[in-house]
Design an enzyme around this catalytic site. Structure first.
Site, mmCIF file in Angstrom:
data_model
loop_
_atom_site.group_PDB
_atom_site.id
_atom_site.type_symbol
_atom_site.label_atom_id
_atom_site.label_comp_id
_atom_site.label_asym_id
_atom_site.label_seq_id
_atom_site.Cartn_x
_atom_site.Cartn_y
_atom_site.Cartn_z
ATOM 1 N N VAL A 62 40.512 50.011 47.546
ATOM 2 C CA VAL A 62 41.831 50.426 47.080
ATOM 3 C C VAL A 62 42.335 49.359 46.119
ATOM 4 O O VAL A 62 42.537 48.197 46.498
ATOM 5 C CB VAL A 62 42.817 50.600 48.250
ATOM 6 N N CYS A 63 42.537 49.757 44.867
ATOM 7 C CA CYS A 63 42.950 48.818 43.822
ATOM 8 C C CYS A 63 44.467 48.883 43.675
ATOM 9 O O CYS A 63 45.008 49.864 43.164
ATOM 10 C CB CYS A 63 42.250 49.192 42.511
ATOM 11 N N LEU A 64 45.150 47.810 44.135
ATOM 12 C CA LEU A 64 46.612 47.807 44.143
ATOM 13 C C LEU A 64 47.107 46.368 44.062
ATOM 14 O O LEU A 64 46.612 45.485 44.771
ATOM 15 C CB LEU A 64 47.126 48.476 45.421
#
Length: 457
Positions: A296-298
């Protein structure tokens, strides 16, 4: 006057077969009859997916047919039968049932052939009478014929009774299932973490510090109090470092009505560093920020660049903030522009066109995600998955038909009705409908067939 009936062994076997059929169709135990709906042997491996396609590929194949078993067996996989000690009594009851159903005229008795020898008899049939010795073979044929009629009638009655009983039990099961869905809590604490992605992480037998434990408990309290009604969370009593969240795709996006599953791990040095989050992709890349490997890219997770409060702040950031950010910032109406630089690279009409095309591709992947989530619901969320897709089935299928007629996916990509939908996209949605209808129907949704395309004339 007596009629000696011979050939009763054949009749008894017929009636015992009727009795046996009834027992098999309606097995009983001390607790009463038990008929349960099968859910298609669903397990909790949410990472499973049937297709080997790359995340950006369109769907080209039909959904495979699911098994449709309606009943479960007992614990040993076999039906229950009566023991040998009861056979003698059953034999007598079967014989008694035979004589109760034999149509003998008034004043005529039926006797057991092994107690008395056959004697000349008078038989009355259909109001006509005759006298004289009847051929024993004729008596046997009449008896067998009557036995077959009784067996056929009894079997029909049993089948109708069992069918009615099963339908009633199915209704009860469906009502109970819907009740569990309606009462499904936004936050709850459970025990079994066996299918959690991070189940082998954590303190590895070491006692966590009290400050860490208190911080996790504070996170639980915030989640229990402030979760929106579209995000559901399960914490684990014996593994406080683990968490699982399931969120509903927002309306007005290509993710609408979908369910998206995330596993969370609070590391030993939490909250000095952010939690670790894994997305169950099923091998599909349906967002620039959600990788098919589960990453998850955040910015809030420090897995992407950010400024100020966009990044994790140990004394202020919370798990609730992470979940809400994933739903609002990642699962948005125009995920095409989540790709770094695309908002500046593609502007105006060109950007809108590319965004609409991307939404079409993402919607197909979202439909596939729905189906594998139905087949492999995450542990502790089975009632949520079944109830959600049962109640939202018509909305999802209606949207599919609308998109096939040119409605822009999600409504977030701009454009007018009739402008959206490439031929390949419409064909892909049409192929998905059969699988969607089949899966939704298995989980109790009714009237789904109306959304299937009409067969060609």
């Amino acid at each position: 006057m007596e009629v000696a009936i011979e050939g009763l062994d054949s009749d008894v076997s017929i009636l015992k077969k009727v009795k046996h059929d009834e027992e098999v169709l309606n097995p009983t135990s001390e607790g009463g009859s038990s008929v349960s709906l099968s859910s298609g042997n669903i397990n909790s491996d949410t990472s499973y997916h049937d297709d080997d396609n790359e995340g950006d590929d369109m769907v080209d194949e039909e959904e495979e047919e699911e098994e449709d078993d309606a009943f479960d067996y007992d614990d040993d996989g076999d039906y229950m039968f009566e023991n040998i000690e009861e056979e003698e009594e059953d034999h007598y009851l079967s014989m008694q049932a035979q004589f109760d159903n034999v149509d003998l005229p008034p004043g005529v008795e039926a006797s057991f052939s092994w107690l008395k020898d056959p004697v000349p008899s008078t038989s009355v049939t259909g109001g006509a009478s005759y006298t004289g010795a009847m051929d024993p073979q004729k008596i046997q044929e009449i008896s067998i014929s009557k036995g077959k009629d009784v067996a056929s009638s009894s079997s029909t009655v049993v089948q109708e009774a069992v069918s009615g009983s099963v339908e009633k039990k199915e209704e009860v099961v469906e009502v109970e299932s819907m009740k569990k869905f309606e009462e499904f809590k936004l936050f709850d604490i459970v025990n079994d973490y066996s299918d959690h992605h991070f189940n082998s992480a954590g303190f590895q037998g070491q006692q966590p510090p009290k400050s860490w434990t208190k911080k996790i408990q504070d996170e639980w309290k915030i989640l229990e109090k402030d979760l929106p009604d579209s995000i559901f969370v399960r914490a684990y009593e014996t593994r406080m470092d683990l968490l699982r969240a399931v969120m509903i795709g927002p309306a007005g996006t290509p993710y609408h009505d979908g369910l998206f599953v995330f596993d969370v791990h609070f590391p030993p040095n939490y909250p000095d560093i952010p939690p670790m989050v894994y997305y169950y992709s099923g091998g599909l890349r349906l967002n620039p920020n959600l990788y098919d490997c589960g990453k998850v890219c955040l910015s809030l997770l420090n897995t992407w660049t950010g400024k100020g409060n966009e990044k994790w702040m140990p004394k202020k950031s919370t798990m609730l903030q992470v979940l809400v950010s994933i739903q609002a910032l990642i699962l948005n109406a125009n995920p095409f522009f989540n790709e770094p630089g695309y908002d500046n690279m593609y502007t105006g009409a060109e950007g809108e066109k590319k965004s609409r095309t991307y939404n079409e591709e993402i919607f197909i992947l979202s439909l596939k995600t729905m189906m594998y989530t139905l087949r492999r619901p995450p542990k502790h969320f089975e009632e949520l998955v079944a109830g959600h897709f049962r109640t939202r089935a018509h909305a999802i299928l209606s949207a599919c038909r609308g998109y096939m007629e040119g409605v822009p996916v999600g409504g977030g990509g701009g454009g007018l009705i009739g402008e959206g939908g490439s031929k390949s996209f419409k064909a892909a949605v049409g192929k998905m409908l059969n699988g969607l209808v089949s899966n939704f129907t298995r989980y109790g949704a009714t009237g789904c067939d109306q959304y299937l395309p009409l067969p060609p004339l």
